[in-house]
Design an enzyme around this catalytic site. Structure first.
Site, short mmCIF file in Angstrom:
data_model
loop_
_atom_site.label_atom_id
_atom_site.label_comp_id
_atom_site.label_asym_id
_atom_site.label_seq_id
_atom_site.Cartn_x
_atom_site.Cartn_y
_atom_site.Cartn_z
N GLN A 168 -11.08 28.32 6.02
CA GLN A 168 -9.83 29.09 5.93
C GLN A 168 -9.88 30.16 4.84
O GLN A 168 -9.35 31.25 5.01
CB GLN A 168 -8.65 28.16 5.70
CG GLN A 168 -8.23 27.38 6.94
CD GLN A 168 -7.03 26.49 6.70
OE1 GLN A 168 -6.64 26.25 5.55
NE2 GLN A 168 -6.45 25.98 7.77
N ASP A 182 -11.49 33.41 6.17
CA ASP A 182 -10.99 33.92 7.45
C ASP A 182 -10.44 35.34 7.29
O ASP A 182 -9.26 35.54 7.01
CB ASP A 182 -9.91 32.97 7.97
CG ASP A 182 -9.48 33.31 9.39
OD1 ASP A 182 -9.86 34.38 9.90
OD2 ASP A 182 -8.76 32.49 10.00
N SER A 210 -7.47 36.47 9.68
CA SER A 210 -6.13 36.08 9.26
C SER A 210 -5.64 36.93 8.10
O SER A 210 -4.49 37.41 8.10
CB SER A 210 -6.11 34.60 8.87
OG SER A 210 -6.29 33.78 10.01
N TYR A 213 -4.75 25.83 22.88
CA TYR A 213 -4.90 27.08 23.60
C TYR A 213 -3.96 27.12 24.80
O TYR A 213 -3.55 26.09 25.32
CB TYR A 213 -6.35 27.25 24.08
CG TYR A 213 -7.32 27.40 22.96
CD1 TYR A 213 -7.54 28.64 22.35
CD2 TYR A 213 -8.04 26.30 22.47
CE1 TYR A 213 -8.43 28.78 21.30
CE2 TYR A 213 -8.93 26.43 21.42
CZ TYR A 213 -9.13 27.67 20.84
OH TYR A 213 -10.00 27.80 19.80
#
Length: 407
Positions: free
Chosen positions: A127, A130, A133, A230
């Site tokens: 994370q 990332d 993001s 998803y």
């Protein structure tokens, strides 16, 4: 170990791959850091700030490239930038490999190992690396400001002696990182915000930010998400009902912000020319997917165009429009990835090729495309001609409908 931070050469790129903060951290890891003259000016970082952090300022990037073990960039190098690379060096950048085309060939020819920061896997351990993001978060914020700058009315409700100014009505299409930030920003500016997404789980996120969720919430919709989070493909009947609802909703909006992207594929068309024509004069559409084909049928890359009285904003590379913050976040993402490649005790590069993050982000190694989504598929060997008896038997057997392989 030596790492080079060049000045970005693409004309729309104002970001830089290192900040004074990360330069200090890289030096503590054991790197000698070279920064090209003027590399940070687009992000309001001076050469003096890099020097104070311990970096060496290099007037020519090719000098630093020729000596560097690692080259850290924001965007994929242009072919001309590859000439000075040392064979065996590591290149780390946002590669955008599915749209790179012929620009991946120079990476192979240079004999380097290339890592794509935009392929960082979406796992908990990654994370902090990332970049999609971190940059999308800023893009969602900036999209609202870009839309507000061309919108001819106020965003919040205003009570005046001459009367009341109604609040703007904003629809955000796509409730991912960019979409959620757009919702939050539009709410802070005083707009009445609605949002739509194909994932049922997005409803709670939208409503937690004060938005109204727009979707046909029938039984099919409630089952429209896989166990992995998803979206499932919806029936044609559902798609028709959802399209009718969105078309009716868009007519009432003052601003529509679209954020839908599909990795490796063109952006889905969400707003048709007919929908644009149905909007009120003076309305605004901000298309964050314009670089990959656009969510709006009428958007144009890098342009603000007016169609049927509606302004359509199609700015490209939106994170670079907030270069200072985008660079600071990207530099931290990149440092966290570099840290993964270093033996801190030996202060030397030590790449663990079994690490999922390393494996998933590596696109070129030893002159070859190695990422499964990019590597050329090997041709299947031709099937041998069947013996005459076998051929006759095969023709007489019933054919499978494919259900054994999942259809």
């Amino acid at each position: 170990m030596k790492i080079a931070i060049p000045r970005e050469q693409r004309p729309d790129e104002a970001r830089v791959a290192a900040s004074p903060e990360t330069v200090k951290k890289l030096i503590n890891l054991g790197f000698e850091v070279s920064v090209e003259t003027g590399a940070g000016l687009g992000a309001a970082i001076t050469d003096e700030a890099y020097s104070a952090a311990g970096a060496t300022i290099t007037p020519d990037a090719t000098v630093a490239f020729g000596e560097a073990d690692v080259i850290a960039k924001v965007r994929r190098p242009l072919p001309d930038e590859m000439k000075g690379l040392k064979s065996g060096a590591l290149l780390i950048s946002i590669v955008d490999p599915f749209r790179a085309g012929d620009e991946l060939k120079p990476l192979q020819d240079a004999g380097i190992t290339a890592f794509a920061m935009d392929l960082i896997p979406r796992i908990t351990r990654a994370q902090s690396m990332d970049v999609l993001s971190s940059q999308s978060n800023l893009a969602g914020y900036k999209a609202v400001l870009d839309g507000a700058s061309v919108y001819g009315s106020a965003f919040p409700m205003m009570m005046t002696a001459a009367g009341t100014v109604p609040p703007a009505k904003v629809l955000v299409m796509g409730a991912g990182v960019a979409g959620l930030q757009a919702i939050a920003t539009a709410k802070r500016l005083g707009a009445v915000v609605s949002a739509t997404d194909v994932r049922p789980a997005a409803k709670e996120q939208v409503e937690s930010l004060g938005g109204t969720f727009v979707a046909v919430e029938d039984e099919e919709f409630k089952q429209a998400e896989t166990s992995g989070g998803y979206a499932k493909e919806m029936s044609l009947e559902y798609q028709k009902k959802q399209a009718e609802l969105i078309a009716a909703t868009i007519k009432k909006m003052d601003m529509v912000i679209t954020t839908a992207l599909i990795p490796g594929r063109p952006a889905p068309k969400l707003v048709s020319a007919e929908m644009v024509a149905s909007m009120k004069p003076g309305s605004v559409i901000v298309d964050l997917a314009v670089e990959t084909g656009g969510n709006c049928e009428l958007s144009e890359p890098g342009q603000v165009v007016e169609k049927d009285g509606v302004k359509i904003v199609g700015y490209t590379n939106v994170p670079a429009r907030l270069a200072a913050d985008a660079s600071a976040l990207y530099a931290r993402n990149l440092y966290n990835f570099v840290e993964l490649l270093v033996d801190k005790e030996a202060k030397a590069l030590a790449i663990d090729w079994e690490d999922q993050i390393v494996a998933d982000t590596c696109i070129v190694r030893d002159g070859k495309l190695v990422h499964p989504a990019l590597a050329p598929k090997e041709a299947a060997p031709p099937e041998p001609e069947p013996e005459p008896e076998a051929a006759e038997q095969a023709e007489s057997e019933p054919k499978s409908n494919g259900d054994e392989q999942g259809g």
